[in-house]
Design a protein around this motif. Structure first.
Motif, PDB file in Angstrom:
ATOM      1  N   ASP A 303       2.054 -11.179  -7.001  1.00  0.00           N
ATOM      2  CA  ASP A 303       2.289  -9.775  -6.640  1.00  0.00           C
ATOM      3  C   ASP A 303       1.872  -9.502  -5.195  1.00  0.00           C
ATOM      4  O   ASP A 303       2.564  -8.796  -4.456  1.00  0.00           O
ATOM      5  CB  ASP A 303       1.485  -8.883  -7.601  1.00  0.00           C
ATOM      6  CG  ASP A 303       1.557  -7.415  -7.219  1.00  0.00           C
ATOM      7  OD1 ASP A 303       2.678  -6.879  -7.150  1.00  0.00           O
ATOM      8  OD2 ASP A 303       0.492  -6.807  -6.986  1.00  0.00           O
ATOM      9  N   HIS A 307       3.965  -7.906  -2.060  1.00  0.00           N
ATOM     10  CA  HIS A 307       3.591  -6.741  -1.243  1.00  0.00           C
ATOM     11  C   HIS A 307       3.605  -7.071   0.238  1.00  0.00           C
ATOM     12  O   HIS A 307       3.887  -6.225   1.075  1.00  0.00           O
ATOM     13  CB  HIS A 307       2.174  -6.259  -1.597  1.00  0.00           C
ATOM     14  CG  HIS A 307       2.128  -5.470  -2.859  1.00  0.00           C
ATOM     15  ND1 HIS A 307       2.655  -4.217  -2.967  1.00  0.00           N
ATOM     16  CD2 HIS A 307       1.627  -5.769  -4.082  1.00  0.00           C
ATOM     17  CE1 HIS A 307       2.470  -3.772  -4.195  1.00  0.00           C
ATOM     18  NE2 HIS A 307       1.851  -4.694  -4.891  1.00  0.00           N
ATOM     19  N   HIS A 351       6.376  -2.232  -5.720  1.00  0.00           N
ATOM     20  CA  HIS A 351       6.829  -2.427  -7.097  1.00  0.00           C
ATOM     21  C   HIS A 351       8.149  -1.703  -7.323  1.00  0.00           C
ATOM     22  O   HIS A 351       8.388  -0.662  -6.728  1.00  0.00           O
ATOM     23  CB  HIS A 351       5.821  -1.841  -8.089  1.00  0.00           C
ATOM     24  CG  HIS A 351       4.451  -2.422  -7.981  1.00  0.00           C
ATOM     25  ND1 HIS A 351       3.406  -1.985  -8.741  1.00  0.00           N
ATOM     26  CD2 HIS A 351       3.946  -3.410  -7.201  1.00  0.00           C
ATOM     27  CE1 HIS A 351       2.316  -2.660  -8.436  1.00  0.00           C
ATOM     28  NE2 HIS A 351       2.616  -3.534  -7.491  1.00  0.00           N
TER      29      HIS A 351
END
Ligand code: ZN
Ligand code: ZN
Length: 405
Positions: A303, A307, A351
């Protein structure tokens, strides 16, 4: 006899085709022989994790709570979960926020994470832990730029907006009341005053001056979000009659596990970032099968690369996960689900509510020549399911009788 269930969540795994990866997603572009082998014996599908993603943004906490089968009304908010992750006891009436140390320059938030600051920020948290009239502000440092802000005092309300626009090179937002009542107005005013004071105090700290002399950004501001107060929900163990354990390094995920009453397994070298010790996490999950019915295994770094827009690193970290996957040991007599809490497309650096890949291994039979990718999962036999449908599905599969041997 029930088969143990392992739910392996690769945070922010889902992505979209990227031109520099030849039009493939990081998961598709990655060389993953072990996942491929597993996928060939599994059923694939997609999960629409959250039913009501707020403005298209699916948070990790709402994603996980959905996967664990908890509806939106039972989400306590990010602040409380982060606080639990830092092992802060939740006090009645106190307010909790997820906080980021950030860099403020000429009135603009120029870096929301101070370049994922590598120094310990405890000295900064200490100087902004202070008493102001009848209010106590406590700041607790987490990993990198992360922290938790706790406010203790009368007339507090979580119904306020954030100062974090989630964008850079813009001024911080003013915190505003979300409800037309005194507590909400009081909290917004109090927080705006505190945040102003924080930037003045942090500016002069030795750690920041040292960073400035070597050309690094200062950690001179605090972005706060996820205002929340404590609440109680039925534990995961009671809800499903399962003995559950979590293997996670990231504080938020440890907080979620604590909130749901799961046992937290201590794992050497589980850091919740790309330096985490994958082998020891997989080994811990593997040995947990012996004593628990449900193992929640969480890996965070994928993740973070999303980002930061680092698609090559995201691909390489997926390959690293694949390389250590055999440390999970024999999965023959378990129900194994591999999925994600939301997508973090590298090109968007945030996201999205895109459906995420799902793999479920519950039988050892060779199926089609399929890989665990967004594309193949879209064609998978499980179809598209909701986040809240995952646990019922896994429970149904786990009741299958154990094969002999
Ligand atoms: Zn996440
Ligand atoms: Zn994320």
């Amino acid at each position: 006899m029930k088969k143990p269930i392992i739910l392996f969540v690769i945070d922010g795994l889902g992505d979209r085709p990227i031109s520099s990866l030849g039009g493939k997603t990081p998961l598709e572009a990655a060389t993953t022989p072990n996942l491929d082998k597993l996928a060939a014996q599994s059923r694939l599908g997609l999960i629409q994790v959250c039913d009501h993603p707020k403005d298209g943004y699916t948070s990790s906490e709402s994603g996980h709570l959905s996967l664990f089968g908890y509806p939106r009304e039972e989400f306590p908010g990010r602040g409380v979960l982060e606080a639990l992750g830092l092992e802060i006891p939740i006090k009645d009436g106190a307010l909790y926020f997820r906080a980021n140390f950030a860099t403020l320059k000429d009135g603009l938030v120029v870096d929301r994470r101070v370049g994922r600051i590598s120094e310990n920020t405890t000295s900064l948290s200490q100087v902004i832990t202070l008493k102001k009239d009848e209010y106590q502000f406590n700041v607790f440092s987490g990993v990198e730029h992360r922290a938790v802000l706790e406010i203790i005092g009368p007339h507090l309300s979580p119904k306020i907006t954030t100062n974090d626009s989630k964008e850079e090179n813009v001024p911080p937002l003013e915190v505003k009341p979300e409800e037309d009542n005194e507590d909400s107005k009081n909290t917004a005013k109090l927080l705006n005053q505190y945040l102003n004071q924080v930037s003045q105090i942090l500016e002069k700290q030795p750690l920041n001056q040292a960073r400035e002399t070597i050309g690094l950004a200062k950690a001179n501001y605090l972005l706060v979000r996820g205002a929340s107060v404590g609440m109680k929900v039925q534990s995961f163990g009671e809800k499903y009659n399962l003995k559950a354990v979590a293997v996670a390094g990231g504080k938020l995920y440890r907080g979620i596990a604590t909130y749901l009453g799961m046992t937290l397994l201590p794992v050497m070298g589980a850091t919740g970032d790309h330096q985490t010790n994958l082998q020891s996490k997989f080994e811990a999950a593997s040995s947990a099968f012996k004593n628990y019915d449900f193992v929640f295994l969480h890996i965070k770094a994928v993740d973070e690369f999303g980002h930061d827009g680092k698609c090559l690193e995201k691909k390489e970290f997926i390959e690293k996960i694949d390389q250590f996957l055999p440390s999970l040991g024999s999965l023959e007599n378990a129900v194994v689900a591999i999925t994600s809490d939301h997508a973090t497309p590298c090109e968007l650096k945030t996201h999205t509510s895109d459906p995420v890949p799902l793999l479920i291994l519950d039988s050892v039979k060779s199926l089609a020549n399929q890989r665990f990718t967004e594309k193949d999962c879209q064609k998978g036999t499980l179809g598209l399911i909701r986040g809240l449908d995952l646990m019922p599905l896994l429970l149904k599969l786990s009741k299958v009788k154990l094969s002999k041997g």
